[in-house]
Write a protein that holds these residues in place. Structure first.
Motif: not given
Length: 286
Positions: A65-79
């Motif tokens: 699934q596509v991760v949505q939300g700024r908070w979750w996108n922040f962590w996903e982008s680092i990963v």
């Protein structure tokens, strides 16, 4: 809560209590004869925080699934950055790596051989990062500013490198591969190879020790500088210089604090990157 003495270096020292405003402190309990310390609690806070964040992120990314939300996108982008720009290019494909450097743009999106080392590298990065950032909050501290903590982190990295390298090459070959292969006459080889192996072993141990000292020194230094600037205010409290020193010290503390935020991310990245380099050297001997 009991009255206590103010300690300007509370960010870089471990105690059996948390310092509070007004020269008070909150005592921590002794459990089964073990004194619970501030850094123990802060490390537990870091672990719980990361567990909650990545448990939530894993649920949102489950099934592709596509991760949505700024908070979750922040962590996903680092990963994704750590995976695509650090772990995969640095470790490569192992013994099956037929791709030269600079051609990792053709790396498959899933199933990369280096991904099996990603959980350890990410754990190092985020754990060090959160421990660093906790020192930004008043009356807390950075557990990574304690040498015992960074030694434990470096020892964990050392164990991971040995385990990964032994799993890839075999336990005996891993240790033998510390000495580089050389085309020498037999009588020279039996003399030089053992000497080089001892030197390489010493270097292997030293670079993991430096991993601990580097992190400890950088985190401790920033907090120490802040403590020194605050100390200037106390030293001039009863003199006419206070009106000049106080605003100057506060401004310097704010600027150093901003630098500390950068250092918190930088040192977490450096620790994880060096851990990746060590793993890559262990599983891909040259």
């Amino acid at each position: 809560m009991a009255a206590g003495h103010s300690d300007n270096f509370h960010h870089v020292r471990d105690f059996g209590h948390f310092e509070l405003p007004g020269q008070y402190h909150l005592d921590l309990p002794v459990i089964f004869g073990l004194q619970i310390t501030k850094f123990m609690v802060l490390q537990l806070v870091a672990v719980v925080f990361l567990f909650l964040v990545f448990r939530g992120l894993a649920k949102r990314a489950a099934g592709g699934q596509v991760v949505q939300g700024r908070w979750w996108n922040f962590w996903e982008s680092i990963v994704l950055y750590m995976r695509d720009e650090v772990v995969r290019p640095t470790i490569g494909y192992g013994h099956h790596d037929d791709h030269g450097h600079g051609h990792h743009d053709h790396t498959p999106k899933v199933g990369h051989p280096a991904d099996k080392y990603l959980p350890f590298v990410l754990s190092c990065f985020f754990y060090v990062l959160i421990c660093n950032l906790l020192g930004v909050f008043p009356w807390m501290g950075s557990a990574t500013g304690e040498l015992n903590v960074t030694i434990a982190l470096a020892f964990t990295t050392f164990c991971a490198v040995v385990i990964y390298g032994s799993r890839e090459q075999g336990p005996v070959q891993f240790w033998l591969s510390l000495a580089p292969p050389m085309e020498l006459p037999f009588f020279l080889k039996i003399i030089l190879v053992p000497m080089l192996w001892v030197i390489e072993l010493a270097g292997f141990l030293i670079k993991h020790a430096v991993l601990a000292i580097r992190l400890f020194a950088n985190i401790m230094a920033g907090h120490t500088v802040i403590a020194v600037f605050l100390g200037f205010i106390a030293l001039t409290a009863e003199s006419g210089m206070w009106a000049i020193v106080m605003p100057s010290s506060i401004l310097a503390q704010v600027l150093i604090g901003l630098l500390e935020l950068f250092v918190a991310f930088l040192q977490a990245y450096v620790f994880a990157f060096l851990a990746t380099l060590f793993i890559g050297a262990a599983v891909n001997p040259h």
